[in-house]
Motif scaffolding. Structure first.
Motif, PDB file in Angstrom:
ATOM      1  N   LYS A   1      24.214  56.337 -67.224  1.00  0.00           N
ATOM      2  CA  LYS A   1      23.141  56.794 -68.127  1.00  0.00           C
ATOM      3  C   LYS A   1      22.963  55.805 -69.285  1.00  0.00           C
ATOM      4  N   GLN A   2      24.058  55.311 -69.830  1.00  0.00           N
ATOM      5  CA  GLN A   2      23.987  54.318 -70.904  1.00  0.00           C
ATOM      6  C   GLN A   2      23.252  53.063 -70.431  1.00  0.00           C
ATOM      7  N   ILE A   3      23.565  52.624 -69.223  1.00  0.00           N
ATOM      8  CA  ILE A   3      22.915  51.437 -68.655  1.00  0.00           C
ATOM      9  C   ILE A   3      21.423  51.709 -68.447  1.00  0.00           C
ATOM     10  N   PHE A   4      21.106  52.882 -67.939  1.00  0.00           N
ATOM     11  CA  PHE A   4      19.707  53.265 -67.723  1.00  0.00           C
ATOM     12  C   PHE A   4      18.935  53.248 -69.043  1.00  0.00           C
ATOM     13  N   GLU A   5      19.505  53.872 -70.061  1.00  0.00           N
ATOM     14  CA  GLU A   5      18.830  53.953 -71.366  1.00  0.00           C
ATOM     15  C   GLU A   5      18.667  52.575 -72.004  1.00  0.00           C
TER      16      GLU A   5
ATOM     17  N   ALA B   1      24.126  45.035 -70.494  1.00  0.00           N
ATOM     18  CA  ALA B   1      25.522  45.466 -70.647  1.00  0.00           C
ATOM     19  C   ALA B   1      25.886  45.577 -72.123  1.00  0.00           C
ATOM     20  N   GLN B   2      25.488  44.605 -72.907  1.00  0.00           N
ATOM     21  CA  GLN B   2      25.791  44.640 -74.338  1.00  0.00           C
ATOM     22  C   GLN B   2      25.103  45.825 -75.022  1.00  0.00           C
ATOM     23  N   ALA B   3      23.830  46.021 -74.714  1.00  0.00           N
ATOM     24  CA  ALA B   3      23.091  47.135 -75.320  1.00  0.00           C
ATOM     25  C   ALA B   3      23.649  48.490 -74.879  1.00  0.00           C
ATOM     26  N   ALA B   4      24.181  48.548 -73.657  1.00  0.00           N
ATOM     27  CA  ALA B   4      24.761  49.793 -73.134  1.00  0.00           C
ATOM     28  C   ALA B   4      26.205  49.983 -73.568  1.00  0.00           C
ATOM     29  N   ASP B   5      26.747  48.958 -74.210  1.00  0.00           N
ATOM     30  CA  ASP B   5      28.137  48.975 -74.664  1.00  0.00           C
ATOM     31  C   ASP B   5      29.110  49.161 -73.500  1.00  0.00           C
ATOM     32  N   VAL B   6      28.828  48.385 -72.424  1.00  0.00           N
ATOM     33  CA  VAL B   6      29.717  48.365 -71.257  1.00  0.00           C
ATOM     34  C   VAL B   6      29.955  46.905 -70.881  1.00  0.00           C
ATOM     35  N   GLY B   7      30.954  46.668 -70.083  1.00  0.00           N
ATOM     36  CA  GLY B   7      31.217  45.325 -69.600  1.00  0.00           C
ATOM     37  C   GLY B   7      30.174  44.919 -68.570  1.00  0.00           C
ATOM     38  N   ALA B   8      29.934  43.624 -68.452  1.00  0.00           N
ATOM     39  CA  ALA B   8      28.935  43.125 -67.494  1.00  0.00           C
ATOM     40  C   ALA B   8      29.256  43.576 -66.071  1.00  0.00           C
ATOM     41  N   GLY B   9      30.532  43.594 -65.720  1.00  0.00           N
ATOM     42  CA  GLY B   9      30.930  44.032 -64.385  1.00  0.00           C
ATOM     43  C   GLY B   9      30.606  45.490 -64.119  1.00  0.00           C
ATOM     44  N   THR B  10      30.587  46.292 -65.163  1.00  0.00           N
ATOM     45  CA  THR B  10      30.286  47.720 -65.020  1.00  0.00           C
ATOM     46  C   THR B  10      28.861  47.916 -64.514  1.00  0.00           C
ATOM     47  N   VAL B  11      27.948  47.093 -64.958  1.00  0.00           N
ATOM     48  CA  VAL B  11      26.562  47.201 -64.499  1.00  0.00           C
ATOM     49  C   VAL B  11      26.511  47.046 -62.983  1.00  0.00           C
ATOM     50  N   TYR B  12      27.298  46.094 -62.457  1.00  0.00           N
ATOM     51  CA  TYR B  12      27.302  45.848 -61.010  1.00  0.00           C
ATOM     52  C   TYR B  12      27.967  46.970 -60.224  1.00  0.00           C
ATOM     53  N   ARG B  13      28.758  47.788 -60.878  1.00  0.00           N
ATOM     54  CA  ARG B  13      29.344  48.945 -60.204  1.00  0.00           C
ATOM     55  C   ARG B  13      28.267  49.970 -59.850  1.00  0.00           C
ATOM     56  N   TYR B  14      27.229  50.022 -60.664  1.00  0.00           N
ATOM     57  CA  TYR B  14      26.173  51.014 -60.469  1.00  0.00           C
ATOM     58  C   TYR B  14      24.910  50.446 -59.816  1.00  0.00           C
ATOM     59  N   PHE B  15      24.662  49.153 -60.027  1.00  0.00           N
ATOM     60  CA  PHE B  15      23.434  48.540 -59.533  1.00  0.00           C
ATOM     61  C   PHE B  15      23.752  47.183 -58.913  1.00  0.00           C
ATOM     62  N   THR B  16      23.200  46.915 -57.746  1.00  0.00           N
ATOM     63  CA  THR B  16      23.454  45.669 -57.026  1.00  0.00           C
ATOM     64  C   THR B  16      23.064  44.452 -57.853  1.00  0.00           C
ATOM     65  N   ASN B  17      21.900  44.556 -58.517  1.00  0.00           N
ATOM     66  CA  ASN B  17      21.379  43.452 -59.322  1.00  0.00           C
ATOM     67  C   ASN B  17      20.302  43.989 -60.264  1.00  0.00           C
TER      68      ASN B  17
ATOM     69  N   GLU C   1      17.111  43.582 -60.195  1.00  0.00           N
ATOM     70  CA  GLU C   1      15.949  44.107 -59.467  1.00  0.00           C
ATOM     71  C   GLU C   1      16.191  45.538 -58.997  1.00  0.00           C
ATOM     72  N   ALA C   2      17.389  45.804 -58.501  1.00  0.00           N
ATOM     73  CA  ALA C   2      17.727  47.168 -58.066  1.00  0.00           C
ATOM     74  C   ALA C   2      17.695  48.129 -59.255  1.00  0.00           C
ATOM     75  N   LEU C   3      18.204  47.680 -60.395  1.00  0.00           N
ATOM     76  CA  LEU C   3      18.183  48.488 -61.613  1.00  0.00           C
ATOM     77  C   LEU C   3      16.745  48.780 -62.026  1.00  0.00           C
ATOM     78  N   LEU C   4      15.907  47.757 -62.039  1.00  0.00           N
ATOM     79  CA  LEU C   4      14.499  47.939 -62.395  1.00  0.00           C
ATOM     80  C   LEU C   4      13.839  48.964 -61.486  1.00  0.00           C
TER      81      LEU C   4
ATOM     82  N   GLU D   1       8.941  48.068 -52.225  1.00  0.00           N
ATOM     83  CA  GLU D   1       7.917  48.845 -51.539  1.00  0.00           C
ATOM     84  C   GLU D   1       7.915  50.318 -51.974  1.00  0.00           C
ATOM     85  N   LYS D   2       9.095  50.893 -52.130  1.00  0.00           N
ATOM     86  CA  LYS D   2       9.185  52.298 -52.522  1.00  0.00           C
ATOM     87  C   LYS D   2       8.623  52.501 -53.931  1.00  0.00           C
ATOM     88  N   SER D   3       8.960  51.626 -54.855  1.00  0.00           N
ATOM     89  CA  SER D   3       8.453  51.741 -56.224  1.00  0.00           C
ATOM     90  C   SER D   3       6.939  51.629 -56.251  1.00  0.00           C
TER      91      SER D   3
END
Length: 188
Positions: free
Chosen positions: A7-11, A31-47, A49-52, A114-116
């Motif tokens: 949720k932090q990453i999303f926001e 990652a910095q704005a979400a106050d998480v490590g850069a690797g944490t972002v990759y735990r939830y999102f492939t890249n 583009e996937a996050l977007l 395509e889905k988006s």
């Protein structure tokens, strides 16, 4: 209390994408704005583009849900339907202003999958059907549907931006008057 890092990453992504755009936003910034490590972002999102795309789909879904909730499908009065659609946009923007900017600025992004894209056009179909009905009843100007959507949605986005900046003072009646102006812009 457990922190919801996704949720932090999303926001943080919503904030950065709406302010800076997709291309000017990096995953380390998110990652910095979400106050998480850069690797944490990759735990939830492939890249990025996937996050977007997940973010875009989430907010397109919420906007569509808000607009179609209790939509007066069987109503014959086109202005009543317009009132409902406009109030849905206002209701959504009141809770999700950054999401409105994000959707507006990323709806034609090269990074959407395509889905988006399909979800975005599904949202626009609601407006196209409304406009087609109004044009058939000779209540809405015989202009291309996209032009009429821009007259309303584009003006709405602009108004929201000026309110947020403090250039327009929000009053109890502002959006009612603005809705009337938008209806006047597209109606015969």
């Amino acid at each position: 209390m457990k922190v919801d890092k996704r949720k932090q990453i999303f926001e943080a992504s919503l904030e950065l994408f709406s302010e800076r755009g997709y291309d000017a936003t990096t995953l380390p910034m998110i990652a910095q704005a979400a106050d998480v490590g850069a690797g944490t972002v990759y735990r939830y999102f492939t890249n990025k583009e996937a996050l977007l795309n997940e973010l875009f789909q989430e907010y397109i879904g919420r906007l569509k849900e808000t607009i179609i909730q209790n939509y007066p499908e069987d109503e014959e009065d086109v202005p009543i339907k317009f009132d409902h659609l406009f109030k849905g946009m206002v209701q959504f923007a009141d809770k999700n202003l950054k999401a409105i900017y994000f959707i507006d600025s990323h709806s034609q992004s090269h990074a959407l999958n395509e889905k988006s894209t399909a979800m975005y056009y599904s949202l626009l179909d609601i407006y196209h059907e409304f406009i087609a009905e109004g044009q058939k009843k000779e209540l809405i100007k015989p202009l291309p549907s996209y032009a009429l959507i821009v007259m309303v949605f584009g003006a709405f986005i602009g108004c929201c931006k000026y309110i947020q900046r403090g250039d327009i003072k929000e009053t109890d009646t502002l959006m009612d008057h603005f809705k009337e102006c938008c209806w006047d812009a597209i109606s015969l």
